[in-house]
Write an enzyme that holds these catalytic residues in place. Structure first.
Site, PDB file in Angstrom:
ATOM      1  N   GLY A  32       0.838  -1.191   0.000  1.00 59.98           N
ATOM      2  CA  GLY A  32       0.000   0.000   0.000  1.00 59.98           C
ATOM      3  C   GLY A  32       0.871   1.237   0.000  1.00 59.98           C
ATOM      4  N   GLY A  34       0.937   5.625   0.640  1.00 58.21           N
ATOM      5  CA  GLY A  34       0.220   6.785   1.152  1.00 58.21           C
ATOM      6  C   GLY A  34       0.979   8.079   0.952  1.00 58.21           C
ATOM      7  N   GLU A  35       0.461   9.113   1.547  1.00 52.70           N
ATOM      8  CA  GLU A  35       1.016  10.446   1.350  1.00 52.70           C
ATOM      9  C   GLU A  35       2.417  10.583   1.969  1.00 52.70           C
ATOM     10  OE1 GLU A  35      -1.341  13.528   3.068  1.00 52.70           O
ATOM     11  OE2 GLU A  35      -0.699  15.010   1.603  1.00 52.70           O
ATOM     12  N   PHE A  36       2.593   9.987   3.129  1.00 56.93           N
ATOM     13  CA  PHE A  36       3.862  10.175   3.840  1.00 56.93           C
ATOM     14  C   PHE A  36       4.622   8.891   4.077  1.00 56.93           C
ATOM     15  CE2 PHE A  36       1.059  13.636   4.996  1.00 56.93           C
ATOM     16  CZ  PHE A  36       1.834  14.697   4.550  1.00 56.93           C
ATOM     17  N   VAL A  39       3.052   0.992   3.001  1.00 58.38           N
ATOM     18  CA  VAL A  39       2.905  -0.203   3.812  1.00 58.38           C
ATOM     19  C   VAL A  39       3.602  -1.342   3.063  1.00 58.38           C
ATOM     20  CG1 VAL A  39       1.293  -1.727   5.018  1.00 58.38           C
ATOM     21  CG2 VAL A  39       0.622   0.624   4.520  1.00 58.38           C
ATOM     22  N   ASP A 167     -11.649   7.409  10.922  1.00 61.82           N
ATOM     23  CA  ASP A 167     -11.455   7.068   9.515  1.00 61.82           C
ATOM     24  C   ASP A 167     -11.952   5.657   9.236  1.00 61.82           C
ATOM     25  OD1 ASP A 167     -10.762   7.335   6.890  1.00 61.82           O
ATOM     26  OD2 ASP A 167      -8.603   7.317   7.202  1.00 61.82           O
TER      27      ASP A 167
HETATM   28  N1  ADE Z   1      -2.943  -3.849   4.002  1.00 64.10           N
HETATM   29  C1  ADE Z   1      -3.066  -2.877   4.905  1.00 64.10           C
HETATM   30  N2  ADE Z   1      -2.918  -3.362   6.137  1.00 64.10           N
HETATM   31  C2  ADE Z   1      -2.702  -4.686   6.026  1.00 64.10           C
HETATM   32  C3  ADE Z   1      -2.482  -5.762   6.943  1.00 64.10           C
HETATM   33  N3  ADE Z   1      -2.453  -5.554   8.255  1.00 64.10           N
HETATM   34  N4  ADE Z   1      -2.296  -6.992   6.441  1.00 64.10           N
HETATM   35  C4  ADE Z   1      -2.328  -7.200   5.112  1.00 64.10           C
HETATM   36  N5  ADE Z   1      -2.533  -6.255   4.189  1.00 64.10           N
HETATM   37  C5  ADE Z   1      -2.710  -5.003   4.653  1.00 64.10           C
END
Ligand code: ADE
Length: 282
Positions: A32, A34-36, A39, A167
């Site tokens: 993932g 994001g802005e800052f 993940v 959120d």
């Molecule tokens: N995407 C965002 N958070 C997650 C997580 N805890 N486990 C798997 N994918 C994710």
């Protein structure tokens, strides 16, 4: 700075047990952005302990400012609060925090349990896309109702601890298959704020006065207008989450794309409607 801000919020005695060493964290693919920060999937390998698969939420220090530090520390402190005495099945588990580093610009990490199959929104959209291939999982209605109940239970726990999430949305719920013999997925509340996936960033809009990115279509009227949040405004968010579940990942108020339009519309009493095909039970 992050460590200091966090210490400030939660106190060093509460924080210390969660600190993990950077050299024990092995990062893998991006899951993932994001802005800052982003993940990443990762593995935490500590001596004498079983390796743990984690989702590592990054704070990129080079892009951060005082406010993002605070938000990141705030999220960490809420996760500590919820997980300090064993946590809750419907809230994502904190694994640890990485704040050490030789270099000042080393990113900071919040490590949470890695959930498989992962994001609820992504999961719903996939079901929607597969509908036309007659590949809908059996018992889907029941499964989705259980997901909604899980989220409600997670929220109840947040309320009990007097924590507002702010959120709540399907993009911030993860699904977990691990640990259940009956194969039922467990939904967990995640993302108390920061890391946002690229494909959903369009769901956040800048407030005309404060310039802060906000999930406007998930926000209660009082949050939009006065900036106040409570467990009741989280409840509004839950209503939108229910709508997202019932529409298999639909976009709320698809024709609305601005703060002013949304506020005017809500003030006039317009609300999300019960989607077609949504069961009475839901
Ligand atoms: N995407 C965002 N958070 C997650 C997580 N805890 N486990 C798997 N994918 C994710």
């Amino acid at each position: 700075l992050f460590k200091e801000v966090l210490e400030d919020i939660i106190g060093s005695e509460k924080m210390e047990p969660w600190l993990k060493k950077r050299r024990n964290l092995f990062l893998e693919e991006l899951i993932g952005e994001g802005e800052f920060g982003h993940v990443r999937k990762g593995v935490l390998r500590e001596e004498g302990q079983q390796a743990v698969i984690v989702a590592a939420k990054t704070l990129r220090v080079d892009r951060a400012n005082e406010i993002t530090y605070r938000d990141f520390a705030k999220e960490a402190s809420l996760l500590i609060e919820v997980n300090d005495d064993g946590g809750h099945v419907n809230i994502v588990s904190l694994i640890g925090l990485v704040v050490d580093g030789k270099m000042k610009k080393d990113p900071r990490y919040i490590l949470v349990e890695y959930a498989e199959p992962g994001e609820l929104h992504w999961y719903l959209v996939n079901i929607q896309n597969n509908r036309y291939q007659a590949d809908v999982p059996p018992g889907l209605g029941r499964q989705l109702t259980e997901v909604a109940i899980d989220i409600a239970q997670g929220m109840q726990e947040l309320k009990r601890r007097k924590i507002t999430h702010r959120d709540l949305a399907c993009r911030n719920i993860v699904l977990c298959s691990s640990g259940r013999r009956d194969g039922r997925l467990v939904a967990k509340i995640s993302d108390f704020g920061l890391a946002r996936d690229v494909y959903v960033t369009t769901q956040y809009m800048r407030h005309p006065l404060t310039n802060i990115l906000l999930p406007i279509k998930w926000m209660a009227i009082e949050s939009l207008i006065e900036g106040v949040y409570s467990c009741k405004s989280d409840m509004w968010g839950f209503g939108v989450v229910m709508w997202e579940i019932a529409t298999l990942g639909g976009t709320p108020y698809p024709e609305v794309c601005g703060y002013e339009t949304l506020v005017t519309m809500l003030r006039r009493g317009r609300r999300l409607q019960k989607p077609s095909g949504c069961s009475e039970e839901m």
